[in-house]
Design an enzyme around this catalytic site. Structure first.
Site, PDB file in Angstrom:
ATOM      1  N   GLU A 237     -55.350 -10.805   1.406  1.00 22.00           N
ATOM      2  CA  GLU A 237     -54.606 -11.310   0.257  1.00 22.00           C
ATOM      3  C   GLU A 237     -53.092 -11.207   0.409  1.00 22.00           C
ATOM      4  O   GLU A 237     -52.367 -12.118  -0.002  1.00 22.00           O
ATOM      5  CB  GLU A 237     -55.055 -10.582  -1.005  1.00 22.00           C
ATOM      6  CG  GLU A 237     -56.502 -10.887  -1.389  1.00 22.00           C
ATOM      7  CD  GLU A 237     -56.814 -10.466  -2.805  1.00 22.00           C
ATOM      8  OE1 GLU A 237     -56.286 -11.088  -3.744  1.00 22.00           O
ATOM      9  OE2 GLU A 237     -57.589  -9.504  -2.967  1.00 22.00           O
ATOM     10  N   HIS A 253     -73.561   0.216  16.868  1.00 17.46           N
ATOM     11  CA  HIS A 253     -74.900  -0.337  17.056  1.00 17.46           C
ATOM     12  C   HIS A 253     -74.908  -1.867  16.990  1.00 17.46           C
ATOM     13  O   HIS A 253     -75.977  -2.474  17.069  1.00 17.46           O
ATOM     14  CB  HIS A 253     -75.858   0.242  16.012  1.00 17.46           C
ATOM     15  CG  HIS A 253     -76.054   1.711  16.143  1.00 17.46           C
ATOM     16  ND1 HIS A 253     -77.077   2.264  16.902  1.00 17.46           N
ATOM     17  CD2 HIS A 253     -75.336   2.755  15.655  1.00 17.46           C
ATOM     18  CE1 HIS A 253     -76.978   3.584  16.846  1.00 17.46           C
ATOM     19  NE2 HIS A 253     -75.938   3.911  16.100  1.00 17.46           N
ATOM     20  N   LYS A 347     -61.087 -20.718  -8.588  1.00 11.21           N
ATOM     21  CA  LYS A 347     -61.372 -20.395  -9.984  1.00 11.21           C
ATOM     22  C   LYS A 347     -61.260 -21.625 -10.867  1.00 11.21           C
ATOM     23  O   LYS A 347     -62.087 -21.836 -11.773  1.00 11.21           O
ATOM     24  CB  LYS A 347     -60.419 -19.295 -10.477  1.00 11.21           C
ATOM     25  CG  LYS A 347     -60.713 -17.917  -9.913  1.00 11.21           C
ATOM     26  CD  LYS A 347     -59.745 -16.882 -10.458  1.00 11.21           C
ATOM     27  CE  LYS A 347     -60.078 -15.490  -9.943  1.00 11.21           C
ATOM     28  NZ  LYS A 347     -59.129 -14.467 -10.457  1.00 11.21           N
TER      29      LYS A 347
END
Length: 368
Positions: A237, A253, A347
């Protein structure tokens, strides 16, 4: 000789037009203010069987930090809910902490509605919006925090009240003692990494400078799992860059194999290892081995040594270093850290489907 841009406060502020750097510089004041405001919290609930912290983005990271900090302290599980609905087990014995800085986050409003329907114990943390309106209407306990900040800059207000709530609820101890050390250390970190401290003495400035155009990766372990996650979000951001986060031992892993045979591609990345003088030998060995492998294939690596003694002091002071670092990286790339145009566009587009309006309408009903 021309002064480096990061050693020129005027140039920093000329790029950081909206003043994200000031939230870093003034972090201590915000944390102290958050602790003072949180004293208003009153807890009248019975002891819950589980805790769900509901939130998204900058409002959810406070929950992640609480979860890691509380791992060896609380006797009940904490889950972070980043979705429209709560998990199946949520019921009247579940404490749902609704965390939405704006108070208008669609997913959080939906989960709040779900909690009301299930009769969960609820507490809301917000600066306003539909969450505050619904909390007042349904007589749900809430704490209103100061508004008009980018949600990611409001971390003190979305974290400290959660911690103090747990203490007031009798679920955690020594919160205020840990916060006291944390506040003092945050003030020290702010000076060490501030705009007036030259690059040669400033970890955040120096690291940003050496990162160049690379995509940063943050690697944590234990309580620094969520700290690494915060780093990644701030790079996204503030710095407007692709970033990654992982944690030990899990990354050994899977993640480590992903770097095999990538050749020149590895030079497009840099890795910050969050280190602690108290890290256990098994983690130290993993970090050192992983770092050696990565450096051999051309990755840029950095060690960030945490400061402090208590857990909260270590976590919060390290986060502040990452906040400064993300702003300096934005400045070096000529980018104002505050605007998040893509999120705003998303949005606005989502409003067209009418889902958020329906959720708010349901919240406004006497019986959800």
């Amino acid at each position: 000789m021309t002064k480096p841009i990061l050693d020129d406060p005027e140039k920093i502020r000329a790029i950081d037009k909206s003043g994200m750097i000031d939230f870093c510089i003034n972090a201590t004041s915000h944390y102290r203010n958050a602790a003072e405001i949180a004293q208003k919290i009153q807890v009248n609930n019975p002891q819950p069987d589980s805790i769900i912290i509901v939130g998204m983005g900058g409002s959810a990271i406070g929950g992640e930090l609480v979860k890691d900090w509380a791992r060896d302290k609380l006797k009940i599980p904490i889950e972070i809910n980043r979705d429209y609905h709560l998990p199946a087990y949520a019921d009247k014995k579940t404490l749902v902490l609704v965390s939405s800085y704006s108070g208008d986050t669609e997913e959080t409003l939906s989960a709040f509605l779900d909690a009301l329907k299930r009769g969960c114990m609820i507490f809301c943390l917000t600066s306003g919006g539909a969450v505050l309106t619904a909390a007042k209407k349904h007589k749900v306990p809430y704490l209103q925090v100061p508004g008009n900040m980018p949600p990611r800059a409001a971390l003190p207000y979305m974290l400290v009240p959660l911690l103090i709530y747990l203490q007031k609820a009798g679920l955690a101890k020594n919160v205020e003692e840990e916060l006291g050390e944390a506040f003092a250390l945050i003030e020290k970190i702010s000076k060490e990494n501030g705009i007036d401290t030259p690059m040669v003495e400033n970890f955040a400035k120096n690291t940003a400078n050496y990162m160049g155009d690379s995509a940063p990766c943050a690697y944590g372990f234990g309580v620094y799992r969520s700290v690494a996650q915060r780093f990644k979000q701030q790079f996204n951001e503030n710095s407007k860059t692709v970033a990654k986060w992982e944690y030990f031992p899990e990354l050994n892993h899977n993640e480590i194999v992903g770097w095999e045979g990538r050749g020149e591609q590895c030079r497009w990345f840099s890795v910050i290892f969050i280190r602690d003088k108290a890290e256990p030998i098994e983690i130290e060995t993993r970090i050192e081995t992983t770092k050696s492998i990565m450096e051999r294939i051309g990755l840029i690596t950095f060690d960030l040594e945490v400061q402090g003694e208590c857990t909260l002091a270590k976590m919060l002071s390290t986060i502040l270093v990452g906040d400064f670092l993300s702003v300096y990286l934005a400045v070096l790339r000529g980018t104002d850290p505050v605007p998040v145009l893509t999120i705003n566009h998303l949005k606005e587009t989502l409003k067209e489907n009418g889902i958020r309006d329906k959720i708010i309408s349901d919240l406004e009903k006497n019986t959800p």
